[in-house]
Structures are given as structure tokens and as C-alpha cells.
Design an enzyme around this catalytic site. Structure first.
Site, PDB file in Angstrom:
ATOM      1  CG  ASP A 237      -2.114   0.965   1.184  1.00  0.00           C
ATOM      2  OD1 ASP A 237      -1.805   2.115   0.753  1.00  0.00           O
ATOM      3  OD2 ASP A 237      -2.972   0.963   1.876  1.00  0.00           O
ATOM      4  N   GLY A 263      -1.678  -4.240  -3.060  1.00  0.00           N
ATOM      5  CA  GLY A 263      -1.611  -2.960  -2.954  1.00  0.00           C
ATOM      6  C   GLY A 263      -2.720  -2.558  -2.097  1.00  0.00           C
ATOM      7  CG  HIS A 264      -5.160   1.766  -1.117  1.00  0.00           C
ATOM      8  ND1 HIS A 264      -4.950   1.848   0.420  1.00  0.00           N
ATOM      9  CD2 HIS A 264      -6.464   2.549  -1.176  1.00  0.00           C
ATOM     10  CE1 HIS A 264      -5.926   2.536   0.703  1.00  0.00           C
ATOM     11  NE2 HIS A 264      -6.874   3.173  -0.120  1.00  0.00           N
ATOM     12  CG  PHE A 265      -8.750  -0.240  -3.709  1.00  0.00           C
ATOM     13  CD1 PHE A 265      -9.897  -0.222  -3.255  1.00  0.00           C
ATOM     14  CD2 PHE A 265      -7.851   0.739  -4.331  1.00  0.00           C
ATOM     15  CE1 PHE A 265     -10.313   1.244  -3.170  1.00  0.00           C
ATOM     16  CE2 PHE A 265      -8.358   2.172  -4.366  1.00  0.00           C
ATOM     17  CZ  PHE A 265      -9.748   2.272  -3.466  1.00  0.00           C
TER      18      PHE A 265
END
Length: 284
Positions: A237, A263-265
């Protein structure tokens, strides 16, 4: 495949859209999305959990299909978003529930938890931060805006609401970008393109400083109420570092901390793995 209902609730005159699935008498799991998404981000997760849990996934005001009042008629602050979602749980009769919190959904969920610790049965945090350790350098332009909320600093963070930045948020840190469906960021960009949406999001970025100011209060809640907590973190992230996940153990030594290589999602690539972790955690 479990049925998913798409509903709208009247929350003191404000329309709040939400997805609902699972038996109403099953343990409830409230799913709270982040920026710039909506409950659509849970489209893969809900069917994997609805056989065991009663799922409620609202769109925050100003996001997705919930009402987006004009800024002069609705204060876009995290406290106000919390007021609405807190009231939604009462309108829907959710007197005790677990929470899945992500990104912006984390400070909303943690604020609800500090207000009503007796209502929270457990917390699942997926890149939902509550410690300054978790804030990466990517926050620097936003932090500059907090310190000096000038027009120039507001313009400097406008790149955060650009379509290409949304795509970057979804794809950054994902080893295989072909696994990221364009549906998520495509829909997010559709909602961001609405008249007035950019300014609303910039208002919320300014107000995010109030969440950081509340980190000590959130941490005190963890220590005093001892909620069961599972952190499932996208290791790559760009906004919320793995240290933010590890930090939960300072206040909750028994917290279950897991990382996935994305990552983030994280749900875009690891929905099944995260669903399995949630099922194991909430039924243990």
C-alpha cells in the site's frame, strides 16, 4: 450464489444506499468502504461471506449511490459521516455487529466504536489505519494542506481526485496488474466526475487531520475495550504502511496481523484469501 439486495434507507432525511445479504438473524458484519470507492468494492467479498453472516455495506454520504448534498447544505467532515452511518445502524436495528473497515471507513468505524463500544463484536481492518506509524510519505502534500489550508495547497492535492490517480491507487503495488478489474476504478471515476464531487473530496482530505488527532482516542478504546481484531493488510500500500498494521499489537497484543502481496485495494486481487481469514477469525 447468495442473494444481494440493493436498498436505500432514509437517515433523518438523507438517502443512504446499502447492499445487504445473508440471513437477518445471522451475526452482522458492517462493511465500510474508503476513498474514492463505494460499497461496490465489496462486490467479490459479499458472496463469499453471506452464507455465514448478515452483511450490510453502505455508501458513505457523497460516495457511490448515497445522497451527495451540496457542500453548503451538508458539512463533509468525518464526524458528520460518522453521525450518518451511526444513525443508519440504528435505523436498521443493528444493535451489535462486527466491522470491516478500510481506508476512510476506518476512522468512521473507529469513531462509532468509541461511541458505542458495547455494540462492537469484532473488528477487521484492511489497510484501515489508526497509528501515525502507518502514514507513508505519500501523505506529505495532504499534511501540508492540514498545516496551511491555503488555496495553493488545496490545488496541490487536486491530483488526488484525477482519473489517472484513481487507476494508480488500484494498480500500485499489485504484482500482476492484469488481475485488477477496470470496473472498480471505472465506477469510482464515474462518481468522482459528478458536479461538485472534487470539492467534496478535497474538503474530506482537509478534515482527515481530525482522524489523526483522534488516533490516541482510538488507541485508548483498543486498550480499554479489548475488541477482537484482525488486520489484513496489502503489504505494498502506498498510503498505509505495514507498520500501521503491526502497531495494533501495541494496544491489542492478541491482534491477528496478516499481510497479502498486493496494494491498497487488496480485495481486487485477494478477495478469497481475505474472506477465508475473516471466516476463520469471526467463527473461532
Amino acid at each position: 450464489m447468495p442473494d444481494i439486495a440493493y436498498r436505500t434507507a432514509d437517515v433523518d432525511g438523507l438517502e443512504v444506499f446499502y447492499r445487504e445479504a445473508g440471513a437477518p438473524d445471522a451475526p452482522t458484519l458492517l462493511l465500510l468502504h474508503g476513498f474514492p470507492s463505494s460499497s461496490h468494492m465489496f462486490r467479490d467479498l459479499i458472496p463469499l461471506l453471506a452464507d455465514r453472516f448478515h452483511i450490510v455495506a453502505p455508501d458513505l454520504p457523497g460516495f457511490g449511490r448515497s445522497a451527495m448534498p451540496a457542500r453548503e447544505d451538508f458539512a463533509y467532515t468525518f464526524e458528520h459521516l460518522t453521525d450518518v452511518i451511526d444513525r443508519l445502524t440504528e435505523v436498521l436495528g443493528l444493535d451489535r455487529f462486527a466491522m470491516y473497515v478500510f481506508d476512510y471507513g476506518a476512522p468512521v468505524g473507529f469513531r462509532i466504536a468509541t461511541r458505542h463500544p458495547e455494540r462492537i463484536s469484532a473488528i477487521v481492518t484492511q489497510n484501515g489505519n489508526a497509528y501515525e506509524d502507518g502514514l507513508s510519505d505519500a501523505w506529505s502534500p495532504v499534511q501540508a494542506y492540514w498545516k496551511e489550508p491555503s488555496a495553493a495547497n488545496r490545488e496541490a492535492i487536486r491530483t488526488m481526485v484525477r482519473p489517472e490517480t484513481t487507476v494508480w491507487q488500484y494498480e500500485h503495488g499489485v504484482p500482476d496488474g492484469t488481475r485488477v478489474s477496470p470496473d472498480g476504478y471505472g465506477l469510482d471515476n464515474h462518481y468522482l466526475a459528478r458536479d461538485g464531487a472534487e470539492e467534496i473530496q478535497l474538503d474530506l482530505m482537509l478534515d482527515y487531520a481530525t482522524n489523526v488527532a483522534l488516533y490516541p482516542a482510538f488507541q485508548d478504546y483498543f486498550r480499554s475495550s479489548r475488541p477482537r481484531l484482525l488486520a489484513v493488510w496489502g503489504r505494498n500500500d502506498p498510503f498505509f504502511l505495514p507498520a500501521g498494521a503491526e502497531a495494533f499489537r501495541r494496544d491489542l497484543p492478541d491482534a491477528d496481523i496478516r499481510f497479502v502481496d498486493t496494494g491498497h485495494f487488496a480485495l481486487e486481487t485477494h478477495a478469497e484469501e481475505i474472506a477465508t481469514a475473516i471466516r476463520d477469525f469471526l467463527t473461532s
